[in-house]
Write a protein that holds these residues in place. Structure first.
Motif, PDB file in Angstrom:
ATOM      1  N   LEU A 172       4.028  13.442  -0.125  1.00 50.53           N
ATOM      2  CA  LEU A 172       4.464  12.060   0.065  1.00 50.53           C
ATOM      3  C   LEU A 172       4.273  11.318  -1.253  1.00 50.53           C
ATOM      4  N   ASP A 173       5.369  10.820  -1.804  1.00 47.12           N
ATOM      5  CA  ASP A 173       5.331   9.993  -3.007  1.00 47.12           C
ATOM      6  C   ASP A 173       5.227   8.552  -2.531  1.00 47.12           C
ATOM      7  N   PHE A 174       3.977   8.048  -2.485  1.00 46.04           N
ATOM      8  CA  PHE A 174       3.731   6.723  -1.930  1.00 46.04           C
ATOM      9  C   PHE A 174       3.823   5.675  -3.030  1.00 46.04           C
ATOM     10  N   GLY A 175       4.693   4.687  -2.827  1.00 43.14           N
ATOM     11  CA  GLY A 175       4.973   3.730  -3.891  1.00 43.14           C
ATOM     12  C   GLY A 175       5.866   4.369  -4.928  1.00 43.14           C
ATOM     13  N   CYS A 176       6.937   4.985  -4.448  1.00 41.30           N
ATOM     14  CA  CYS A 176       7.765   5.870  -5.275  1.00 41.30           C
ATOM     15  C   CYS A 176       8.574   5.142  -6.336  1.00 41.30           C
ATOM     16  N   ALA A 177       8.785   3.837  -6.190  1.00 42.82           N
ATOM     17  CA  ALA A 177       9.640   3.075  -7.118  1.00 42.82           C
ATOM     18  C   ALA A 177      11.006   3.754  -7.221  1.00 42.82           C
ATOM     19  N   VAL A 184       8.779  13.378   0.547  1.00 45.17           N
ATOM     20  CA  VAL A 184       9.155  12.155   1.242  1.00 45.17           C
ATOM     21  C   VAL A 184       8.661  11.005   0.384  1.00 45.17           C
ATOM     22  N   ALA A 185       9.566  10.100   0.024  1.00 49.79           N
ATOM     23  CA  ALA A 185       9.237   8.994  -0.867  1.00 49.79           C
ATOM     24  C   ALA A 185       9.379   7.681  -0.137  1.00 49.79           C
ATOM     25  N   ILE A 186       8.427   6.768  -0.364  1.00 51.80           N
ATOM     26  CA  ILE A 186       8.446   5.483   0.324  1.00 51.80           C
ATOM     27  C   ILE A 186       8.012   4.385  -0.631  1.00 51.80           C
ATOM     28  N   ASP A 187       8.666   3.240  -0.525  1.00 51.81           N
ATOM     29  CA  ASP A 187       8.315   2.087  -1.355  1.00 51.81           C
ATOM     30  C   ASP A 187       8.723   0.819  -0.622  1.00 51.81           C
ATOM     31  N   VAL A 193      14.573  16.037  -0.332  1.00 48.15           N
ATOM     32  CA  VAL A 193      13.976  14.726  -0.594  1.00 48.15           C
ATOM     33  C   VAL A 193      14.540  13.686   0.366  1.00 48.15           C
ATOM     34  N   ASP A 194      13.649  12.904   0.968  1.00 50.05           N
ATOM     35  CA  ASP A 194      14.030  11.746   1.766  1.00 50.05           C
ATOM     36  C   ASP A 194      13.351  10.518   1.173  1.00 50.05           C
ATOM     37  N   ALA A 195      14.073   9.412   1.061  1.00 47.13           N
ATOM     38  CA  ALA A 195      13.515   8.186   0.493  1.00 47.13           C
ATOM     39  C   ALA A 195      13.709   7.029   1.461  1.00 47.13           C
ATOM     40  N   TYR A 196      12.652   6.260   1.669  1.00 47.04           N
ATOM     41  CA  TYR A 196      12.682   5.171   2.634  1.00 47.04           C
ATOM     42  C   TYR A 196      12.096   3.898   2.038  1.00 47.04           C
ATOM     43  N   CYS A 197      12.630   2.778   2.471  1.00 42.89           N
ATOM     44  CA  CYS A 197      12.061   1.475   2.137  1.00 42.89           C
ATOM     45  C   CYS A 197      11.311   0.964   3.356  1.00 42.89           C
ATOM     46  N   ALA A 198      10.013   0.742   3.191  1.00 43.42           N
ATOM     47  CA  ALA A 198       9.209   0.275   4.319  1.00 43.42           C
ATOM     48  C   ALA A 198       7.850  -0.185   3.811  1.00 43.42           C
ATOM     49  N   ILE A 225      -0.648  13.430  -0.729  1.00 38.30           N
ATOM     50  CA  ILE A 225      -0.095  12.094  -0.926  1.00 38.30           C
ATOM     51  C   ILE A 225      -0.408  11.689  -2.354  1.00 38.30           C
ATOM     52  N   ALA A 226       0.632  11.392  -3.119  1.00 33.27           N
ATOM     53  CA  ALA A 226       0.471  10.999  -4.515  1.00 33.27           C
ATOM     54  C   ALA A 226       0.809   9.521  -4.647  1.00 33.27           C
ATOM     55  N   ALA A 227      -0.123   8.747  -5.192  1.00 34.04           N
ATOM     56  CA  ALA A 227       0.081   7.305  -5.358  1.00 34.04           C
ATOM     57  C   ALA A 227      -0.231   6.950  -6.803  1.00 34.04           C
ATOM     58  N   SER A 228       0.810   6.787  -7.580  1.00 35.94           N
ATOM     59  CA  SER A 228       0.669   6.520  -9.017  1.00 35.94           C
ATOM     60  C   SER A 228       0.686   5.021  -9.279  1.00 35.94           C
ATOM     61  N   SER A 229      -0.490   4.462  -9.550  1.00 37.80           N
ATOM     62  CA  SER A 229      -0.640   3.033  -9.839  1.00 37.80           C
ATOM     63  C   SER A 229      -0.001   2.179  -8.743  1.00 37.80           C
ATOM     64  N   VAL A 230      -0.434   2.425  -7.506  1.00 36.64           N
ATOM     65  CA  VAL A 230       0.162   1.752  -6.347  1.00 36.64           C
ATOM     66  C   VAL A 230      -0.884   1.015  -5.515  1.00 36.64           C
ATOM     67  N   LEU A 231      -1.987   1.665  -5.190  1.00 34.14           N
ATOM     68  CA  LEU A 231      -2.905   1.154  -4.179  1.00 34.14           C
ATOM     69  C   LEU A 231      -3.572  -0.150  -4.581  1.00 34.14           C
ATOM     70  N   SER A 232      -3.719  -0.404  -5.861  1.00 35.52           N
ATOM     71  CA  SER A 232      -4.312  -1.675  -6.284  1.00 35.52           C
ATOM     72  C   SER A 232      -3.382  -2.853  -6.032  1.00 35.52           C
ATOM     73  N   PHE A 233      -2.104  -2.570  -5.755  1.00 34.33           N
ATOM     74  CA  PHE A 233      -1.136  -3.629  -5.491  1.00 34.33           C
ATOM     75  C   PHE A 233      -0.903  -3.862  -3.994  1.00 34.33           C
ATOM     76  N   VAL A 234      -1.526  -3.060  -3.145  1.00 31.93           N
ATOM     77  CA  VAL A 234      -1.423  -3.288  -1.706  1.00 31.93           C
ATOM     78  C   VAL A 234      -2.269  -4.507  -1.354  1.00 31.93           C
ATOM     79  N   PRO A 235      -1.692  -5.526  -0.717  1.00 29.70           N
ATOM     80  CA  PRO A 235      -2.482  -6.709  -0.350  1.00 29.70           C
ATOM     81  C   PRO A 235      -3.722  -6.327   0.439  1.00 29.70           C
TER      82      PRO A 235
END
Length: 215
Positions: free
Chosen positions: A52-57, A73-76, A97-102, A127-137
């Protein structure tokens, strides 16, 4: 979507047209750390992975790893970013590859994505999160971590992330205590926490790197 999340979404959407040029160097450094820190450092170990590419941009990470693994599976949260990735998938005919906006913390707002992710529960290896989790409210972080943890394979599934180190320049960044609290919120356990150097565009800088596992 909360007002804070809406602001984050609009901010990232604005970078969609230039993100590939801006972030390619960071992506390359992240991929190297990803395989090293998860232990999936050979083609034989990678070929059966569900990632899972979390915060895939715009899908820079997905682009780098999709031909090495079984499925990505990519999500942003940013629609314009995801649209760029979806166009890449179509143009290059990436069949795995599947990409979703959510928004992970509010999947009820996107029933199709919720259904797709529910089908992945307990099946994701990394689950790979590249410079993403610090931006989650902050108000969404616990719910986000519960969703991510639910996707991981019990016993072997790994969450690997890099984020800025907390400090004056990055008050939203990570400390070990913040990471431990975040993992605990999702029912994950610490595997690794460190602050490695990353290289990008001729510069070196430290990042917070965390790996957590699902027991």
């Amino acid at each position: 979507m909360s007002a804070e999340q809406d602001a984050v979404t609009k901010e990232w959407d604005a970078f969609a047209g230039e993100w590939d040029d801006m972030a390619a160097g960071y992506r390359d450094a992240f991929v190297e750390l990803l395989w090293q820190e998860t232990g999936y450092d050979t083609p034989d170990k990678q070929k059966d992975l569900v990632v899972l590419d979390f915060g895939c941009a715009t899908g820079l990470l997905t682009e780098a790893i999709h031909d090495k693994v079984q499925k990505v599976v990519a999500i942003d949260v940013a629609p314009s970013m995801v649209k760029v990735l979806q166009e890449k998938i179509k143009a290059a005919e990436w069949t795995n590859v599947d990409a979703y906006c959510a928004v992970a913390a509010n999947l009820d707002a996107t029933p199709q994505v919720k259904t797709a992710l529910e089908a992945l529960e307990g099946k994701v290896d990394v689950i790979a999160a590249s410079s993403v989790l610090s931006f989650v409210p902050a108000g969404d972080l616990e719910a986000t971590m519960k969703v991510l943890a639910g996707l991981l394979k019990p016993g072997t599934g790994l969450l690997m992330h890099t984020d800025w180190i907390q400090g004056e320049q990055h008050p939203e960044g990570f400390t070990e205590a913040k990471a431990e609290g975040m993992y605990k919120a999702g029912g994950l356990q610490v595997k690794t926490m460190k602050t490695p150097m990353m290289k990008m565009a001729g510069h070196e800088f430290s990042v917070f790197l965390g790996v957590a596992t699902k027991s």
